[in-house]
Motif scaffolding. Structure first.
Motif, PDB file in Angstrom:
ATOM      1  N   ILE A 156      27.491   2.103  29.816  1.00 37.61           N
ATOM      2  CA  ILE A 156      27.393   1.430  28.359  1.00 37.61           C
ATOM      3  C   ILE A 156      27.524   0.003  28.625  1.00 37.61           C
ATOM      4  O   ILE A 156      28.591  -0.404  29.653  1.00 37.61           O
ATOM      5  N   LEU A 157      26.685  -0.983  28.176  1.00 39.53           N
ATOM      6  CA  LEU A 157      26.831  -2.720  28.317  1.00 39.53           C
ATOM      7  C   LEU A 157      27.648  -2.720  26.964  1.00 39.53           C
ATOM      8  O   LEU A 157      27.154  -2.532  25.827  1.00 39.53           O
ATOM      9  N   VAL A 158      28.594  -3.725  27.395  1.00 42.66           N
ATOM     10  CA  VAL A 158      29.440  -4.319  26.098  1.00 42.66           C
ATOM     11  C   VAL A 158      29.099  -5.670  26.349  1.00 42.66           C
ATOM     12  O   VAL A 158      29.341  -6.515  27.143  1.00 42.66           O
ATOM     13  N   SER A 159      28.543  -6.124  25.142  1.00 43.24           N
ATOM     14  CA  SER A 159      28.123  -7.638  24.971  1.00 43.24           C
ATOM     15  C   SER A 159      28.346  -8.285  23.435  1.00 43.24           C
ATOM     16  O   SER A 159      28.238  -7.674  22.563  1.00 43.24           O
ATOM     17  N   THR A 160      28.508  -9.398  23.647  1.00 41.92           N
ATOM     18  CA  THR A 160      28.444 -10.320  22.427  1.00 41.92           C
ATOM     19  C   THR A 160      27.220 -10.433  21.798  1.00 41.92           C
ATOM     20  O   THR A 160      26.941 -10.463  20.541  1.00 41.92           O
ATOM     21  N   ASP A 161      26.033 -10.165  22.360  1.00 42.00           N
ATOM     22  CA  ASP A 161      24.710 -10.250  22.020  1.00 42.00           C
ATOM     23  C   ASP A 161      24.184  -8.656  21.994  1.00 42.00           C
ATOM     24  O   ASP A 161      23.792  -7.981  22.998  1.00 42.00           O
ATOM     25  N   ALA A 162      24.029  -8.186  20.921  1.00 40.57           N
ATOM     26  CA  ALA A 162      23.534  -6.962  20.542  1.00 40.57           C
ATOM     27  C   ALA A 162      22.295  -6.862  20.066  1.00 40.57           C
ATOM     28  O   ALA A 162      21.933  -5.998  19.439  1.00 40.57           O
ATOM     29  N   SER A 222      17.208  -1.473  32.777  1.00 39.55           N
ATOM     30  CA  SER A 222      18.131  -1.146  33.856  1.00 39.55           C
ATOM     31  C   SER A 222      18.885   0.104  34.043  1.00 39.55           C
ATOM     32  O   SER A 222      19.375   0.346  35.099  1.00 39.55           O
ATOM     33  N   GLY A 223      18.765   0.834  33.026  1.00 37.05           N
ATOM     34  CA  GLY A 223      19.241   2.364  33.224  1.00 37.05           C
ATOM     35  C   GLY A 223      20.527   2.661  32.174  1.00 37.05           C
ATOM     36  O   GLY A 223      21.172   3.580  32.359  1.00 37.05           O
ATOM     37  N   ALA A 224      20.736   1.564  31.510  1.00 41.92           N
ATOM     38  CA  ALA A 224      22.139   1.848  30.509  1.00 41.92           C
ATOM     39  C   ALA A 224      21.611   2.900  29.555  1.00 41.92           C
ATOM     40  O   ALA A 224      20.623   3.210  29.170  1.00 41.92           O
ATOM     41  N   ARG A 225      22.796   3.597  29.036  1.00 41.86           N
ATOM     42  CA  ARG A 225      22.592   4.501  27.920  1.00 41.86           C
ATOM     43  C   ARG A 225      22.908   4.137  26.668  1.00 41.86           C
ATOM     44  O   ARG A 225      22.922   5.003  25.592  1.00 41.86           O
ATOM     45  N   GLY A 226      23.512   2.838  26.433  1.00 37.05           N
ATOM     46  CA  GLY A 226      23.866   2.406  25.301  1.00 37.05           C
ATOM     47  C   GLY A 226      24.131   1.070  25.385  1.00 37.05           C
ATOM     48  O   GLY A 226      24.602   0.176  26.247  1.00 37.05           O
ATOM     49  N   LEU A 227      24.176   0.199  24.114  1.00 36.40           N
ATOM     50  CA  LEU A 227      24.775  -1.208  24.120  1.00 36.40           C
ATOM     51  C   LEU A 227      25.964  -1.294  22.816  1.00 36.40           C
ATOM     52  O   LEU A 227      25.436  -0.697  21.817  1.00 36.40           O
TER      53      LEU A 227
END
Length: 418
Positions: A87-93, A104-109
Motif C-alpha cells: 500500500i502506498l501512503v501519499s499526500t497525493d491521492a 507498479s503493483g500496489a494493492r492500494g493507495l
C-alpha cells in the motif's frame, strides 16, 4: 487471524504517526518501521528465505522513502515478493498517482493525513489479497517466489580489458557447478556475448523493455537456453535500439532474473547510462575490471569516482579484478587498491591471450581448455565470489555478497558518457 504489517517510513515523525494508527486496527500486528528501501528488501529477503509464510501480509510504503523512489520500490517488491500486498501512503491521492501505483503493483493507495477508516479498509483488502495469493502459491502456480539469487555486474574500466570474457566465464563456472545461472548483456550499444558462445537468437533484452509485468513465461520467451545450460538475455542486434531500455525496465528485468536464477551475471560494458547504472546499484556484488597499466588504472579510478558521485556504488563496495596480470609489472594489486580506494579480488587473471585466442576466434568460449591458466583463474574468481557450489554440495559463500549499494541511480540520461 492477525495481519502482519510492515511500515516503510524514512521520516521519524511520520513513522510514529503511522505505527500508532496501525496499532489501533483490529487484528493488526504492526512491526517496527524500516527506514529505507534497501532495509525493506533485505528484511523481506531474509524472511522469505525461511518461508513464504514468514512474510508480512501488508507493507506500507511512505511516499518519501528512499533511496529508491516509492513507485520503483513497490515494483521491485511486487516482482520479488508477490505474496505481499503493498500500500502506498501519499499526500497525493489523485487518480493519476493511483493509476501509477496500481501499474507498479500496489494493492492500494492511502492519502495523508491518514484516516482510520480508509487505512483499515485498504489494509484489510491488501491482507485478504495476500492470503489468497499464498493459497494459490501453495498449489504450485507458475509465479516467482523466494528471496531470489545473487546478482553480479561486470564492468570494464575502459574498452579492451576483458569484461565480456570474464562475465562469460563466471557464468560458465557457476553453471558447471550446478547453479541455475543467467547471463545478461547490458552493453546495449556494443554488446556481443552471443558471438562468444556461438549463439544466434532473434530475441533480446529490448523485447522486455516495454512490458509492465514480466511473468515467468514472458521471461522464458526472451531468454535463450545455451547448450551449457546458461539462460542468456542478449543485447539488441541493432545498437540504436539499446536506448529503448531504460532504468525502469532494467529494474524489472533484473528483479525477474533474480527470482528465476540462483546466479545472474550481467555484462555492463564500459560505458555508463541510466540502464546499467540501475543494474550496478541493484547488484549484490559489482566487479570493475582493469589491466595493470597506468591508463587502465586511471580509468578505473575515474569510474569508481563517477559511481560514487552519482550515488550508484561506493568505492569500498566495488571489487576490482586485475586482468592480464604479470609479476614483473610495476603496478600490482595492492597499489591499485590504494589508488582506487576499492577492494581488489584475491584472484588475479594472468596475461596469456594465446590460451584464449582459439576459443575467442571460434566463438566458443565454452570450449576453453580446462588446463588453461586463464580459465582456471577466472573459475577461481567465481569461487572467491561465491558463485559456485562447494565440492560437498554446500551453499555458496562469498565475502562480497550482501554489499549491495543502497543509494540513488542515474536519471534522465539516455546516452552513454564519453
Amino acid at each position: 487471524m492477525s495481519t502482519r504489517i510492515l511500515p516503510v517510513v524514512g521520516d521519524a515523525d511520520a513513522a510514529r504517526s503511522i505505527t500508532t494508527l496501525l496499532s489501533q486496527l483490529p487484528d493488526a500486528e504492526p512491526a517496527g518501521p524500516v527506514g529505507d528501501s534497501t532495509s525493506l528488501i533485505d528484511t523481506l529477503a531474509r524472511l522469505a528465505a525461511e518461508s513464504i509464510d514468514e512474510l508480512p501480509e501488508v507493507v506500507l510504503v511512505h511516499e518519501r522513502i528512499g533511496p529508491v523512489p516509492a513507485l520503483e520500490l513497490i515494483r521491485e517488491v511486487a516482482l520479488r515478493f508477490p505474496a505481499v500486498g503493498v500500500i502506498l501512503v501519499s499526500t497525493d491521492a489523485g487518480p493519476g498517482l493511483f493509476a501509477a501505483a496500481m501499474d507498479s503493483g500496489a494493492r492500494g493507495l492511502v492519502g495523508l493525513p491518514l484516516s482510520y477508516e480508509e487505512l483499515a479498509q485498504r489494509v484489510q483488502a491488501a491482507a485478504a489479497w495476500s492470503v489468497g495469493v499464498r493459497r494459490h502459491l501453495g498449489q504450485g502456480a507458475d509465479v516467482f517466489t523466494g528471496p531470489g539469487g545473487t546478482v553480479i555486474t561486470v564492468s570494464g574500466a575502459k574498452g579492451g580489458v576483458g569484461t565480456t570474457t570474464v562475465a562469460v566465464q563466471l557464468a560458465l563456472a557457476a553453471r558447471a557447478s550446478g547453479m541455475n545461472t543467467a547471463l545478461a548483456d547490458l552493453d546495449l550499444q556494443a554488446g556481443d556475448i552471443a558471438s562468444y558462445l556461438d549463439v544466434q537468437f532473434r530475441r533480446s533484452i529490448v523485447d522486455l523493455a516495454s512490458i509492465q509485468d514480466i511473468s515467468p513465461r514472458v521471461l522464458q520467451d526472451a531468454v535463450y537456453i545455451h547448450p551449457s545450460g546458461i539462460g542468456m538475455l542478449l543485447a539488441p542486434g541493432e545498437g540504436e535500439r539499446g536506448e529503448e531500455v531504460n532504468e525502469r525496465s532494467v529494474r524489472q528485468i533484473v528483479s525477474a532474473l533474480r527470482n528465476r536464477y540462483e546466479v545472474v551475471v550481467i555484462d555492463c560494458g564500459t560505458q555508463m547510462n541510466s540502464a546499467n547504472a540501475a543494474a550496478i546499484e541493484m547488484a549484490d556484488t559489482t566487479l570493475l575490471l582493469t589491466t595493470p597499466d597506468v591508463v587502465s588504472v586511471r580509468a578505473a579510478k575515474r569510474m569508481v569516482r563517477l559511481w560514487d558521485r552519482l550515488q550508484i556504488r561506493k568505492a569500498e563496495e566495488t571489487v576490482i579484478v586485475v586482468n592480464r596480470h604479470t609479476r614483473n609489472t610495476e603496478i600490482q594489486p595492492p597499489l591499485i587498491e590504494r589508488i582506487t580506494s576499492t577492494r581488489v579480488a584475491r584472484v588475479t587473471i594472468p596475461a596469456n591471450f594465446k590460451e584464449l585466442q582459439p576459443a575467442v576466434d571460434a566463438g566458443r568460449m565454452q570450449d576453453l581448455e580446462s588446463k588453461s591458466t586463464v580459465k582456471q583463474a577466472m573459475w577461481g574468481l567465481a569461487g572467491e565470489l561465491g558463485l559456485v557450489k562447494t565440492p560437498e554440495g554446500g551453499e555458496k559463500n562469498s565475502k562480497f555478497k550482501g554489499d549491495r549499494g543502497s543509494v540513488g541511480v542515474l536519471r534522465g540520461r539516455s546516452r552513454p558518457h564519453d
